[in-house]
Design an enzyme around this catalytic site. Sequence first.
Site, PDB file in Angstrom:
ATOM      1  N   GLU A 106       1.266   3.675  -0.508  1.00 35.30           N
ATOM      2  CA  GLU A 106       1.903   4.928  -0.132  1.00 35.30           C
ATOM      3  C   GLU A 106       0.877   5.950   0.369  1.00 35.30           C
ATOM      4  O   GLU A 106       1.109   6.607   1.376  1.00 35.30           O
ATOM      5  CB  GLU A 106       2.642   5.488  -1.365  1.00 35.30           C
ATOM      6  CG  GLU A 106       3.294   6.839  -1.177  1.00 35.30           C
ATOM      7  CD  GLU A 106       4.561   6.762  -0.328  1.00 35.30           C
ATOM      8  OE1 GLU A 106       4.863   5.664   0.163  1.00 35.30           O
ATOM      9  OE2 GLU A 106       5.210   7.806  -0.154  1.00 35.30           O
ATOM     10  N   ASP A 107      -0.258   6.043  -0.288  1.00 33.71           N
ATOM     11  CA  ASP A 107      -1.155   7.177  -0.055  1.00 33.71           C
ATOM     12  C   ASP A 107      -2.442   6.847   0.695  1.00 33.71           C
ATOM     13  O   ASP A 107      -3.251   7.729   0.932  1.00 33.71           O
ATOM     14  CB  ASP A 107      -1.558   7.815  -1.402  1.00 33.71           C
ATOM     15  CG  ASP A 107      -0.359   8.414  -2.111  1.00 33.71           C
ATOM     16  OD1 ASP A 107       0.654   8.644  -1.428  1.00 33.71           O
ATOM     17  OD2 ASP A 107      -0.442   8.632  -3.322  1.00 33.71           O
TER      18      ASP A 107
END
Length: 731
Positions: free
Chosen positions: A81-82
């Site tokens: 996600e990051d």
Amino acid sequence: MDQVKHTIDDLINQASSYLHKKSNIDVIIKAYEVAKKQHEGQFRKSNDPYIQHPLEVAYMLSEYHAGPNTIAAGLLHDVLEDTEITYDKMVELFGEDITSIVDGVTKISKLKYMTQEKVLAKTHQKILIAMAKDIRVILVKLVDRVHNMRTLEFQPVEKQKKIARETIDLYAPLAHRLGMYRIKAELEDLSLRYLDPELYNHIKELITIQREARGEDINNMTEKLNTLLSTTDIKDFKIKGRIKNIYSVCDKMQRKNLQFDEIYDLMALRIIVPTVEDCYHVLGIIHGEWKPIPGRFKDYISTPKPNLYQSLHTTIVGPNGKIYEIQIRTYEMDSVAEFGVAAHWSYKEENKNYTPQKEQEEISTKMRWYRDLLNYTEVDDDNDDPMYKVKEDIFSASVYVFTPRGDVLDFPVGSTPLDFAYRVHTEIGNRTVGAIINGRIVPLTYKLKTGDVVEIKTSPNFNGPVESWLKIVKTSHAKHKIISILNKRQREMLITEGKADFERTCKAEGASSIKLDDKLIAKNFGKVNIVNVDDFYYEIGKKSLSSKAAINRILGRGEEKLDDEALIKHYQQLESKAKRSTNEFGVIVDGLEKAQIKIASCCHPVYGDDIVGFVSKGQGIVVHRSECHNNFSNNQERMINVYWDSSTDNRRYESQLLIISFDRRNIIADIVTLLTGVNNLTIASISSNKNKQNNLQTKLKLTVDNVNTLDAAIKKIQMIEDVYSIERVIK
Ligand code: MN
């Protein structure tokens, strides 16, 4: 609240307490290193380097004796996600299993939490579980949430409340369902602390006071129990005190409208013994010594709670008239009560047959509720036909997509934007002209994927549905809608045709004075269930009633003597004739028993071909091959479903073939010789001429019993030397 911060060494030490293979520890170290590198330069709101968060998540997982892949996934859970690492890259580095856990966690984190309503929270739980697919994903997600709650103080107040609300509505009940008491209690108490700090502190204080006040009682009671149990042959027993968590005390006070000091089970004594027999033995001893309060004994051993919790509960009047709740259970039951399903799946290295799938199966067979969640019934909003409520296995066969507003809708795998459109609203379905998925225009045949944001383009000028949509949609809901609209439309068309036919015949018969109304129709045709003008025209349009016979009947003309009996007989004759004509070609028409049917002379469908029906003016229904270019794509509202009647046999169908070949000697003789060797095939005619390219063009008319025979013949002809091409003729 100061948090203990664990290091990678703490994690390794903890994991090594039950993981002994070097390869298992190595994968954890590798995951740590990759996660650390990827989160480099990122910080938590607490100013900790970001890696501290996944490290704590992994540490908690190791406390639950999770497997090495689950721990690695815990370390990597925010990486997809990051950071810049892609799914494929992660598969390359860590393999499918770890990556799919991380991907699952990422997906359910994206799931927008929309409401505070309990009912919707329940739905949300279902969706979350289905999306997770793998119970390890839920474990990682829960532990992730625990750490985020522990560090919630660093978030702005608004966000604290929002996250706490979501936690209490969604994640704490989920932990409860999984029987993970420890996580549930921590999530609840931390949530309450942010949602209602005053209440939280008040109850916390009361509990502390109570604990101090009753501390001595509890010690005395523990002492007495110790003495009592020492006289038995149960040697390996343990007595512990247990205090209810703050939130559950508040909850009980509110739900049951109780005062704080009315809560008996605030403090419980727990006796843990080796076997189930020991449990009942201890219960007997206690009930023999002290008086049990009636109605307070519960046997969760013979009837476990759905979340697998097992224990005996009893409440007794102890020394000095004081009340004690006592729980009796085995060591194993105690571990399940604390850790829930995690206690069952604790990673066992020595189990050589371990696979994630096997683990899933084991857990879901153990947990009845998990099965229940996974088999849920689609409740249809606007259809009351019970046959129409379709059971779907959301565990393996569902995708979850979002409306542009963020609502989640679920569909069976293979569903398309049209299914989506009809789910939103029938009118939207009917007016659909296009779909935009995740901002990109896609064809209506696009297969929806979990996580897609689906937007439907509609046009007020478009008047769908069209027949071909039936091949695109997957849900029975959309199919049902489309079919009912098409049938309605077809009925309207037949009424119009019937009306025209009737009026034409009236003119020809000099009967233009007839003025139809429902009463007149019911009077003359009520016996054959034709009771209004629309039905009347419909029957004429379908050709199950002839206009001429009807006019005679209405005018009471003698020549055909159509009294009621005669009309019925006539009707029956028409019917049987129509049925025979229906069967003449072995074609069945959807929704019409008595249709007039012709086989198209342009494409010559044979039994077994993909076919469609086309309603032509004055000709009834003409059956075409699906690929026939005369398929009137701008006239789709006239197309209807037709099928071959599988019960038919001994029927022959004409077919035409066009063969292009080199013009050599004897090639026609070769073709004829070859075809005479094919069973169930007759040559009706053969003709040849040269085309512009100076090749030989041979037209063959054949009769065959079905498409398989024809296909076999075509294959054989293709094998003939100097044959360039062969195709079935479509004029
Ligand atoms: Mn996280």
